[in-house]
Write an enzyme that holds these catalytic residues in place. Structure first.
Site, PDB file in Angstrom:
ATOM      1  N   ALA A 103       0.813  -1.150  -0.074  1.00  0.00           N
ATOM      2  CA  ALA A 103      -0.126  -0.069   0.081  1.00  0.00           C
ATOM      3  C   ALA A 103       0.814   1.177   0.181  1.00  0.00           C
ATOM      4  CB  ALA A 103      -0.934   0.171   1.106  1.00  0.00           C
ATOM      5  N   ASN A 104       2.251   1.291  -0.183  1.00  0.00           N
ATOM      6  CA  ASN A 104       3.071   2.340   0.329  1.00  0.00           C
ATOM      7  C   ASN A 104       3.295   2.909  -1.043  1.00  0.00           C
ATOM      8  OD1 ASN A 104       4.659  -0.302   0.111  1.00  0.00           O
ATOM      9  ND2 ASN A 104       6.265   1.151  -0.588  1.00  0.00           N
ATOM     10  N   SER A 105       2.971   2.434  -2.562  1.00  0.00           N
ATOM     11  CA  SER A 105       3.223   3.179  -3.802  1.00  0.00           C
ATOM     12  C   SER A 105       2.017   2.629  -4.704  1.00  0.00           C
ATOM     13  CB  SER A 105       4.545   2.920  -3.894  1.00  0.00           C
ATOM     14  OG  SER A 105       4.968   1.503  -4.175  1.00  0.00           O
TER      15      SER A 105
ATOM     16  N   GLY B  24      -1.514   0.612  -5.061  1.00  0.00           N
ATOM     17  CA  GLY B  24      -2.009   0.169  -3.695  1.00  0.00           C
ATOM     18  C   GLY B  24      -1.968   1.365  -2.860  1.00  0.00           C
TER      19      GLY B  24
ATOM     20  N   SER C 119      -2.103  -9.608 -14.040  1.00  0.00           N
ATOM     21  CA  SER C 119      -1.686  -8.539 -15.069  1.00  0.00           C
ATOM     22  C   SER C 119      -2.169  -9.205 -16.510  1.00  0.00           C
ATOM     23  CB  SER C 119       0.028  -8.769 -15.161  1.00  0.00           C
ATOM     24  OG  SER C 119       0.567  -8.240 -16.169  1.00  0.00           O
TER      25      SER C 119
ATOM     26  N   TYR D 188       7.477 -14.237 -13.765  1.00  0.00           N
ATOM     27  CA  TYR D 188       6.524 -13.205 -13.394  1.00  0.00           C
ATOM     28  C   TYR D 188       5.057 -13.392 -14.085  1.00  0.00           C
ATOM     29  CZ  TYR D 188       3.905  -8.662 -13.337  1.00  0.00           C
ATOM     30  OH  TYR D 188       2.986  -7.841 -12.957  1.00  0.00           O
TER      31      TYR D 188
END
Length: 319
Positions: A26-28, A31, A151, A182
């Site tokens: 959630a810091n960037s 999110g 994605s 990925y």
């Protein structure tokens, strides 16, 4: 490129007072944008972050918003950390209205604390265990929702569809490809949501997978030197709109739609995609809420069930 799909403005005015959400990573990026919007509407958001200080800095401005927020430590590359986070959350909170499995990475070859291939272990297995440990509170808080960030890369490239290589999940024998690893992890995210929806049918807990679009963020930093990343960001910024690169707020729209739209539960287990280019042809530029993945493996129920069972064993939930 088509304009980003946007939430109905009425959804972004819903009163979320009393509701509790967890957003990982959630810091960037999306999110942070998702968390900010939920708090703006009155919710309490728990930002689950590997770096607590980064999360607290990112959430500092939330104090002026209507709702509330807190940061709790979560390292998805450590099953012990996942278990500790779940225990700490359940010790503090009595409800959970939404779980947003947002965090993800693409990086060079590596291993998690538990020995899993780093991307499959972090992007899928960490979130898988987290979701399982929170299922009881999600059921008790129903109607509630789980959103798994997948994605467009889950589909494939060229003429080859992505699948789950159960014979060598952790690249112990084949040559390592960061993008292939990925893509496998992102297909796993989609199949996880699909199988969750099937298993939770009738509980009023619904699950969705989403492609948020191509976002201006630090994504890919694990495989790109910092100096090159800086040059690329500066060079490409004037062309963002043409290339379909969106702001984090635009990228959060798909997640917010799945969390807040009253009709979304009728599409339980579906894949929601922002504007994107999908394998094997490039006609799906407009995405869809929801849309049918062009990858046949993304619609394989037997594959989803096997992934769920294998994942349960790997994280220690089933012997």
């Amino acid at each position: 490129m088509p304009k980003p799909l946007k939430c109905d403005p009425q959804l972004l005015r819903k009163d979320l007072s009393g509701r509790v959400y967890i957003v990982t990573g959630a810091n960037s990026g999306t999110g942070l944008a998702t968390s900010q919007q939920l708090v703006r509407q009155g919710a309490h958001v728990v930002g689950a972050c590997r770096r607590v200080s980064a999360g607290e800095k990112a959430f500092a401005d939330f104090a002026r918003l209507r709702g509330s927020a807190e940061i709790m430590k979560l390292d998805l590359a450590s099953l012990a950390s996942v278990r500790q986070f779940a225990a700490d959350f359940l010790g503090k909170h009595k409800r959970l209205d939404g779980l947003v499995n947002n965090a993800g990475l693409v990086t060079a070859e590596g291993r998690t604390e538990d020995g899993f291939e780093i991307q499959f272990g972090t992007n899928h297995l960490g979130h898988f265990l987290l979701t399982e440990l929170l299922l009881d509170i999600l059921k008790a808080s129903a109607p509630s929702r789980v959103v798994c960030l997948s994605s467009v890369v889950h589909a494939g490239r060229g003429s080859q569809a992505v699948t789950i290589d159960f014979e060598d999940l952790h690249y112990e024998r084949k040559s390592y490809s960061a993008m292939a690893a990925y893509a496998q992890s992102k297909l796993a995210n989609l199949l996880h949501a699909q199988e969750l929806a099937r298993r939770l049918d009738g509980t009023d807990v619904t699950a969705f997978s989403v492609h948020p679009g191509w976002i201006r963020s630090n994504f890919g930093s694990g495989i790109m030197p910092g100096w090159l990343r800086g040059i690329m960001n500066l060079a490409l910024r004037p062309f963002s709109g043409i290339m379909g690169i969106m702001s984090p707020y635009d990228g959060a729209q798909t997640t917010l739609h799945c969390l807040l739209d009253d009709d979304a539960p009728m599409r339980n287990g579906a894949y929601f995609s922002q504007n994107s280019i999908l394998y094997p042809k490039r006609e799906h530029r407009s995405g869809g809420w929801p849309m049918r993945s062009p990858n046949p493996n993304a619609r394989d129920e037997a594959l989803a069930i096997k992934l769920y069972d294998v994942s349960s064993e790997l994280v220690g939930l089933r012997k």
